[in-house]
Design an enzyme around this catalytic site. Structure first.
Site: not given
Ligand code: AR6
Length: 191
Positions: A20, A43-44, A133-135
């Site tokens: 995390d 993560v944001d 790598t998320g949304v």
């Molecule tokens: N620690 C490490 N990794 C994490 C954590 C954590 N606590 N929480 C989530 N992840 P994402 P994006 C991973 O969707 O694709 C937001 O709403 C997660 O599993 O957070 O860049 C922003 O405001 C994934 O592998 O970011 C933007 O609108 C990675 O973090 C949008 O999402 C990134 O997933 C950005 O999308």
């Protein structure tokens, strides 16, 4: 929790770990933000919750470069870390994945801008999540390769005196971790 260490050029240590990012004790953690920089999900959202409400207030003070845009895709901005262990948060915005030709340069730019900002601020340790790598839907194998290559390039470009001595990737879940380890093995085997 899994963790692997690799040597990067110029003696910078690369750590790939599962975990995390909000509990990292480093000079800066990198947030996968959006262009408005006022929080979001993933993560944001986790970083904003852990840092406390001062973080969104600091973000709101970052000047808009266009209406509603504080950090264009591929750029980075820095704020304090407030209640985090990390002293700073570097907010960067990766691309929503479209295709490699359009998206890879933007993802590379997000990593490069973050390393450059850390170096400008004289920071020594930096933790990244898997940006986009998320949304934002970036395929994990490609995202890992772009991440590691662009960080390596940015460190080389920053030169011998670069303050950044340790770069960590803190990944949620084994599958994403495995992709980053594979990309790190490929990168360091080339060196
Ligand atoms: N620690 C490490 N990794 C994490 C954590 C954590 N606590 N929480 C989530 N992840 P994402 P994006 C991973 O969707 O694709 C937001 O709403 C997660 O599993 O957070 O860049 C922003 O405001 C994934 O592998 O970011 C933007 O609108 C990675 O973090 C949008 O999402 C990134 O997933 C950005 O999308």
């Amino acid at each position: 929790m899994s963790s692997r260490t690799f040597p990067l050029r110029q003696g910078t240590k690369l750590v790939i770990k599962q975990g995390d990012i909000t509990v990292e004790d480093v000079d800066a953690i990198v947030n996968a933000a959006n262009e408005r920089m006022l929080g979001g999900g993933g993560v944001d959202g986790a970083i904003h919750r852990a840092a406390g409400p001062q973080l969104v207030r600091a973000c709101a003070e970052v000047p808009e470069v266009y209406p509603g845009v504080r950090c264009p895709t591929g750029e980075a901005r820095i704020t304090p870390g407030f209640h985090l262990k990390a002293r700073h948060v570097i907010h960067t915005v990766g691309p929503i994945y479209h295709n490699d030709r359009v998206s890879a340069p933007l993802l590379a730019s997000a990593y490069r801008s973050s390393v450059e900002l850390a170096a400008q601020q004289g920071l020594a340790s930096l933790s990244f999540p898997g940006i986009s790598t998320g949304v934002f839907g970036y395929p994990w194998d490609k995202a890992a390769q772009v991440a590691l290559e662009s960080v390596q390039e940015a460190l080389v470009a920053a030169g011998e005196g670069c303050s950044v001595r340790e770069v960590r990737f803190v990944l949620f879940g084994q599958p994403l971790y495995d992709h980053f380890v594979e990309a790190a093995e490929a990168l360091t085997a080339e060196a």
